[in-house]
Design a protein around this motif. Sequence first.
Motif, PDB file in Angstrom:
ATOM      1  N   LEU A 146       0.822  -1.212   0.000  1.00  0.00           N
ATOM      2  CA  LEU A 146       0.000   0.000   0.000  1.00  0.00           C
ATOM      3  C   LEU A 146       0.858   1.264   0.000  1.00  0.00           C
ATOM      4  O   LEU A 146       0.604   2.215   0.739  1.00  0.00           O
ATOM      5  CB  LEU A 146      -0.982  -0.007   1.181  1.00  0.00           C
ATOM      6  N   GLN A 147       1.878   1.265  -0.846  1.00  0.00           N
ATOM      7  CA  GLN A 147       2.757   2.409  -1.046  1.00  0.00           C
ATOM      8  C   GLN A 147       2.579   2.927  -2.473  1.00  0.00           C
ATOM      9  O   GLN A 147       2.222   2.172  -3.370  1.00  0.00           O
ATOM     10  CB  GLN A 147       4.229   2.017  -0.841  1.00  0.00           C
ATOM     11  N   VAL A 148       2.844   4.200  -2.669  1.00  0.00           N
ATOM     12  CA  VAL A 148       2.718   4.807  -3.987  1.00  0.00           C
ATOM     13  C   VAL A 148       3.894   5.749  -4.205  1.00  0.00           C
ATOM     14  O   VAL A 148       4.319   6.454  -3.287  1.00  0.00           O
ATOM     15  CB  VAL A 148       1.363   5.542  -4.140  1.00  0.00           C
ATOM     16  N   ASP A 149       4.480   5.710  -5.412  1.00  0.00           N
ATOM     17  CA  ASP A 149       5.470   6.704  -5.828  1.00  0.00           C
ATOM     18  C   ASP A 149       4.717   7.759  -6.609  1.00  0.00           C
ATOM     19  O   ASP A 149       4.036   7.442  -7.596  1.00  0.00           O
ATOM     20  CB  ASP A 149       6.571   6.082  -6.693  1.00  0.00           C
ATOM     21  N   LEU A 150       4.837   9.002  -6.185  1.00  0.00           N
ATOM     22  CA  LEU A 150       4.059  10.100  -6.739  1.00  0.00           C
ATOM     23  C   LEU A 150       4.993  11.181  -7.264  1.00  0.00           C
ATOM     24  O   LEU A 150       5.834  11.695  -6.532  1.00  0.00           O
ATOM     25  CB  LEU A 150       3.156  10.673  -5.640  1.00  0.00           C
ATOM     26  N   LEU A 151       4.863  11.486  -8.544  1.00  0.00           N
ATOM     27  CA  LEU A 151       5.581  12.591  -9.171  1.00  0.00           C
ATOM     28  C   LEU A 151       4.512  13.528  -9.717  1.00  0.00           C
ATOM     29  O   LEU A 151       3.815  13.206 -10.685  1.00  0.00           O
ATOM     30  CB  LEU A 151       6.483  12.086 -10.299  1.00  0.00           C
ATOM     31  N   MET A 152       4.325  14.649  -9.040  1.00  0.00           N
ATOM     32  CA  MET A 152       3.270  15.582  -9.424  1.00  0.00           C
ATOM     33  C   MET A 152       3.651  16.320 -10.706  1.00  0.00           C
ATOM     34  O   MET A 152       4.832  16.545 -10.971  1.00  0.00           O
ATOM     35  CB  MET A 152       3.019  16.590  -8.294  1.00  0.00           C
ATOM     36  N   PRO A 153       2.661  16.714 -11.498  1.00  0.00           N
ATOM     37  CA  PRO A 153       2.943  17.489 -12.711  1.00  0.00           C
ATOM     38  C   PRO A 153       3.725  18.759 -12.380  1.00  0.00           C
ATOM     39  O   PRO A 153       3.417  19.447 -11.407  1.00  0.00           O
ATOM     40  CB  PRO A 153       1.540  17.838 -13.240  1.00  0.00           C
ATOM     41  N   GLY A 154       4.755  19.016 -13.172  1.00  0.00           N
ATOM     42  CA  GLY A 154       5.570  20.213 -12.977  1.00  0.00           C
ATOM     43  C   GLY A 154       6.595  20.102 -11.875  1.00  0.00           C
ATOM     44  O   GLY A 154       7.335  21.049 -11.604  1.00  0.00           O
ATOM     45  N   SER A 155       6.695  18.954 -11.215  1.00  0.00           N
ATOM     46  CA  SER A 155       7.652  18.761 -10.131  1.00  0.00           C
ATOM     47  C   SER A 155       8.815  17.896 -10.611  1.00  0.00           C
ATOM     48  O   SER A 155       8.695  17.151 -11.565  1.00  0.00           O
ATOM     49  CB  SER A 155       6.963  18.078  -8.944  1.00  0.00           C
ATOM     50  N   ASP A 156       9.934  17.997  -9.929  1.00  0.00           N
ATOM     51  CA  ASP A 156      11.057  17.116 -10.226  1.00  0.00           C
ATOM     52  C   ASP A 156      11.396  16.243  -9.014  1.00  0.00           C
ATOM     53  O   ASP A 156      12.468  15.662  -8.942  1.00  0.00           O
ATOM     54  CB  ASP A 156      12.274  17.917 -10.695  1.00  0.00           C
TER      55      ASP A 156
END
Length: 107
Positions: free
Chosen positions: A52-62
């Motif tokens: 129940l883990q997620v890798d999250l890369l938001m739009p416009g983020s590095d």
Amino acid sequence: MRLGWALLILLPAMAGAQSLAGSSFQGTGSVQPRPGCEGCGNAGRIAFLEGLQVDLLMPGSDIMDRRGYARKGDRIELDNGMVGELRGDSLFLNAYGHRHVFLRSMD
């Protein structure tokens, strides 16, 4: 007695149904790369992992961020307070005052 055995068989399957492990979603926002702005060319990505883990890369983020999540039906709640909704092959994530749309990746 038979009902008890049926529940023992069904419970692991039901728990697995709540996990999205192995699923990933690609952001659909417009990409506008600019010199000196590392994340500006990023549309975003969400990858659901085991446990129940997620890798999250938001739009416009590095910056990739790893978070825990809970799934309640079609509702996804990240442990940082972000809330998303699954609809078919789309994930709508409400974050930072915006609704971000992600589409399921087929890779």
